[in-house]
Scaffold this motif. Structure first.
Motif, PDB file in Angstrom:
ATOM      1  N   ILE A 148       0.834  -1.199   0.000  1.00  0.00           N
ATOM      2  CA  ILE A 148       0.000   0.000   0.000  1.00  0.00           C
ATOM      3  C   ILE A 148       0.874   1.256   0.000  1.00  0.00           C
ATOM      4  O   ILE A 148       1.382   1.675   1.047  1.00  0.00           O
ATOM      5  CB  ILE A 148      -0.934   0.031   1.238  1.00  0.00           C
ATOM      6  N   PRO A 149       1.121   1.873  -1.158  1.00  0.00           N
ATOM      7  CA  PRO A 149       1.915   3.104  -1.213  1.00  0.00           C
ATOM      8  C   PRO A 149       1.187   4.289  -0.593  1.00  0.00           C
ATOM      9  O   PRO A 149      -0.037   4.277  -0.423  1.00  0.00           O
ATOM     10  CB  PRO A 149       2.151   3.318  -2.715  1.00  0.00           C
ATOM     11  N   ALA A 150       1.979   5.342  -0.289  1.00  0.00           N
ATOM     12  CA  ALA A 150       1.462   6.556   0.343  1.00  0.00           C
ATOM     13  C   ALA A 150       2.346   7.720  -0.096  1.00  0.00           C
ATOM     14  O   ALA A 150       3.378   7.527  -0.733  1.00  0.00           O
ATOM     15  CB  ALA A 150       1.486   6.401   1.862  1.00  0.00           C
ATOM     16  N   PRO A 151       1.977   8.957   0.257  1.00  0.00           N
ATOM     17  CA  PRO A 151       2.830  10.097  -0.081  1.00  0.00           C
ATOM     18  C   PRO A 151       4.145  10.075   0.691  1.00  0.00           C
ATOM     19  O   PRO A 151       4.239   9.508   1.782  1.00  0.00           O
ATOM     20  CB  PRO A 151       1.984  11.307   0.323  1.00  0.00           C
ATOM     21  N   ASP A 152       5.136  10.699   0.109  1.00  0.00           N
ATOM     22  CA  ASP A 152       6.442  10.857   0.744  1.00  0.00           C
ATOM     23  C   ASP A 152       7.024  12.164   0.200  1.00  0.00           C
ATOM     24  O   ASP A 152       6.266  13.070  -0.160  1.00  0.00           O
ATOM     25  CB  ASP A 152       7.329   9.635   0.442  1.00  0.00           C
ATOM     26  N   LEU A 153       8.308  12.240   0.083  1.00  0.00           N
ATOM     27  CA  LEU A 153       8.983  13.445  -0.394  1.00  0.00           C
ATOM     28  C   LEU A 153       8.482  13.835  -1.784  1.00  0.00           C
ATOM     29  O   LEU A 153       8.567  13.041  -2.722  1.00  0.00           O
ATOM     30  CB  LEU A 153      10.496  13.205  -0.414  1.00  0.00           C
ATOM     31  N   ASN A 154       7.933  15.044  -1.919  1.00  0.00           N
ATOM     32  CA  ASN A 154       7.474  15.616  -3.190  1.00  0.00           C
ATOM     33  C   ASN A 154       6.286  14.887  -3.811  1.00  0.00           C
ATOM     34  O   ASN A 154       6.023  15.034  -5.006  1.00  0.00           O
ATOM     35  CB  ASN A 154       8.621  15.688  -4.209  1.00  0.00           C
ATOM     36  N   THR A 155       5.567  14.101  -3.021  1.00  0.00           N
ATOM     37  CA  THR A 155       4.308  13.518  -3.503  1.00  0.00           C
ATOM     38  C   THR A 155       3.190  13.936  -2.548  1.00  0.00           C
ATOM     39  O   THR A 155       3.443  14.233  -1.385  1.00  0.00           O
ATOM     40  CB  THR A 155       4.388  11.984  -3.611  1.00  0.00           C
ATOM     41  N   ASP A 156       1.948  13.947  -3.046  1.00  0.00           N
ATOM     42  CA  ASP A 156       0.854  14.531  -2.286  1.00  0.00           C
ATOM     43  C   ASP A 156      -0.464  13.822  -2.613  1.00  0.00           C
ATOM     44  O   ASP A 156      -0.487  12.868  -3.398  1.00  0.00           O
ATOM     45  CB  ASP A 156       0.762  16.031  -2.572  1.00  0.00           C
ATOM     46  N   PRO A 157      -1.577  14.271  -2.029  1.00  0.00           N
ATOM     47  CA  PRO A 157      -2.866  13.620  -2.294  1.00  0.00           C
ATOM     48  C   PRO A 157      -3.251  13.572  -3.773  1.00  0.00           C
ATOM     49  O   PRO A 157      -3.864  12.604  -4.231  1.00  0.00           O
ATOM     50  CB  PRO A 157      -3.849  14.455  -1.472  1.00  0.00           C
ATOM     51  N   GLN A 158      -2.913  14.619  -4.529  1.00  0.00           N
ATOM     52  CA  GLN A 158      -3.249  14.591  -5.958  1.00  0.00           C
ATOM     53  C   GLN A 158      -2.537  13.452  -6.678  1.00  0.00           C
ATOM     54  O   GLN A 158      -3.139  12.745  -7.503  1.00  0.00           O
ATOM     55  CB  GLN A 158      -2.866  15.924  -6.618  1.00  0.00           C
ATOM     56  N   ILE A 159      -1.271  13.238  -6.353  1.00  0.00           N
ATOM     57  CA  ILE A 159      -0.535  12.142  -6.972  1.00  0.00           C
ATOM     58  C   ILE A 159      -1.119  10.803  -6.540  1.00  0.00           C
ATOM     59  O   ILE A 159      -1.219   9.862  -7.336  1.00  0.00           O
ATOM     60  CB  ILE A 159       0.965  12.258  -6.647  1.00  0.00           C
ATOM     61  N   MET A 160      -1.538  10.697  -5.280  1.00  0.00           N
ATOM     62  CA  MET A 160      -2.199   9.456  -4.841  1.00  0.00           C
ATOM     63  C   MET A 160      -3.505   9.233  -5.609  1.00  0.00           C
ATOM     64  O   MET A 160      -3.869   8.092  -5.904  1.00  0.00           O
ATOM     65  CB  MET A 160      -2.484   9.511  -3.332  1.00  0.00           C
ATOM     66  N   ALA A 161      -4.204  10.318  -5.941  1.00  0.00           N
ATOM     67  CA  ALA A 161      -5.448  10.189  -6.714  1.00  0.00           C
ATOM     68  C   ALA A 161      -5.151   9.652  -8.112  1.00  0.00           C
ATOM     69  O   ALA A 161      -5.876   8.791  -8.627  1.00  0.00           O
ATOM     70  CB  ALA A 161      -6.156  11.539  -6.796  1.00  0.00           C
ATOM     71  N   TRP A 162      -4.082  10.139  -8.741  1.00  0.00           N
ATOM     72  CA  TRP A 162      -3.681   9.615 -10.048  1.00  0.00           C
ATOM     73  C   TRP A 162      -3.253   8.152  -9.928  1.00  0.00           C
ATOM     74  O   TRP A 162      -3.595   7.332 -10.778  1.00  0.00           O
ATOM     75  CB  TRP A 162      -2.541  10.441 -10.620  1.00  0.00           C
TER      76      TRP A 162
END
Length: 422
Positions: A148-162
């Protein structure tokens, strides 16, 4: 940072993690074959991602997903976008996630991912194509019961949505629990935004109650005023602590009357720096060695080191960042009787928040945000209490960092042996 230098730094991070594992293995009397098994991820996936840039050229990127250990459950950990990320870095970070999840009693193993890219160099639609390309390349190896991936450095909810949308498209599984840190509109929880800072404040309060008669009135300095530092400052003040010093990358300020985190964040959002706040202007280096009861390094690694450790005036350090103290600093501070609450516990509120979101998605969205907040607080309090009890019972001859790692590694080894994985 050059690619060559980045490789050296990342390789050193992995080497240091293996050395820490080997040291704890001696304490636990683990066999060499067990150490060898834990030193290596169960799987490392490397992928090439080609996207068409807005200028018409084809841009090629390299990405990784390291799945370190699954003895306690599916792999769990973030994905970072960085021009300096390497395979050995994500391998090291996935190992650290295994220990963190184990220590917190979460039903997860450790995972970590990354794409070597400077996200600032891409337009939004290019970033979307890159994000989707990454998931398309690894979708067979992830999912709510696998990784189960999640946000980290330079990633955010929008990237999780994609990520989520692409996963649904290519896998055919409408499984919103496959990613955490999502926008609230698609199964995320607003508590996830501040869960790391909340968890950090809870651990700070718990440690202050154990080692210095409570958090009330204690003078706290926080190095790093990003998301984690801001929310930690906000919650610590609500708990009765007094924030007297903060900094960002451009410098800091000391104000013995107390610093209002909300006011300071408003100033930052309007374009001002932390040092614009009323008070004594200091550098980051000066802030770290300023007089206080509790120091929270919440920015980057290795800020407390051999050069400045002996000048630390805080009675207790709570690690908000990953690896803010070097091994040399640990040894110096131990001799100075400075309590160090390790990162593996202190900054784990983020993954606890992810756990609540994942479980909520699995159950059918039955947890409200206020209940989620209470769950994070209780989980962090319980983790500190459990860790300290084990420390006193089994590892009292060692510092808290060593105890925490020994507890978490011991749990992973026992689970692995019970399952026949070792």
């Amino acid at each position: 940072m050059s690619t060559v230098y980045s490789d050296i730094v990342s390789s050193d991070l992995y080497t240091q993690q293996v050395k820490k594992l080997e040291r704890v293995a001696q304490i636990l009397s683990l066999d060499k074959d067990v150490v060898d098994s834990l030193s290596q991820p169960e799987r490392v996936i490397q992928v090439k991602i080609n996207i068409k840039g807005n200028d018409g050229t084809v841009k090629t990127f390299t990405g990784w997903r390291s799945q370190h250990n699954s003895a306690l459950g599916p792999y769990k950990g973030g994905v970072r976008f960085s021009p300096n990320v390497t395979q050995t870095e994500v391998m090291a970070l996935s190992m650290m996630m295994t220990w963190k999840n184990s220590l917190l009693g979460l039903p997860y193993g450790g995972g970590k991912g990354g794409i070597r890219v400077d996200p600032k160099s891409l337009q939004k639609d290019e970033l979307e194509r890159l994000s989707r390309g990454y998931v398309k390349a690894i979708y067979n190896y992830i999912g709510s019961d696998i990784d189960i991936p999640a946000p980290d450095l330079n990633t955010d909810p929008q990237i999780m949505a994609w990520f989520l949308d692409e996963y649904v498209k290519v896998s055919g599984k409408v499984d919103f629990a496959s990613f955490t840190g999502k926008p609230v509109e698609i199964g995320g929880l607003s508590v996830r935004e501040y869960s790391t800072g909340l968890g950090l404040s809870v651990i700070t309060k718990s440690a202050a109650e154990k080692f210095m008669d409570g958090i009330e009135g204690k003078r706290v300095i926080i190095q790093g005023f990003g998301n984690v530092g801001y929310f930690a400052a906000k919650f610590i003040k609500e708990m009765g602590g007094k924030i007297i010093g903060v900094s960002d990358s451009k410098g800091g300020v000391i104000n013995e009357e107390g610093i209002d985190a909300d006011k300071l964040m408003e100033m930052k959002r309007s374009g001002e720096t932390v040092s614009s706040y009323e008070g004594k202007k200091v550098t980051n280096e000066q802030l770290l060695t300023s007089d206080c009861d509790i120091l929270i390094p919440a920015a980057i690694e290795n800020v407390v080191n051999k050069a400045n450790a002996s000048h630390i005036k805080a009675r207790m350090i709570v690690e908000g960042a990953n690896g803010p103290l070097t091994a040399d600093a640990d040894e110096i501070l131990r001799k100075m009787n400075v309590i160090v609450v390790p990162d593996i516990l202190a900054n784990s509120g983020g993954v606890v928040g992810s756990y609540v979101e994942w479980a909520n998605n699995k159950m059918g969205e039955i947890v409200e945000d206020e209940e989620a907040k209470k769950l994070i607080i209780s989980r962090m309090e319980r983790a500190f209490s459990s860790m300290y009890s084990e420390h006193e019972r089994r590892f009292s001859d060692y510092d808290l960092r060593t105890s925490a790692m020994a507890i978490s590694i011991d749990r992973v080894v026992k689970a692995s042996k019970l399952r026949g994985m070792m």
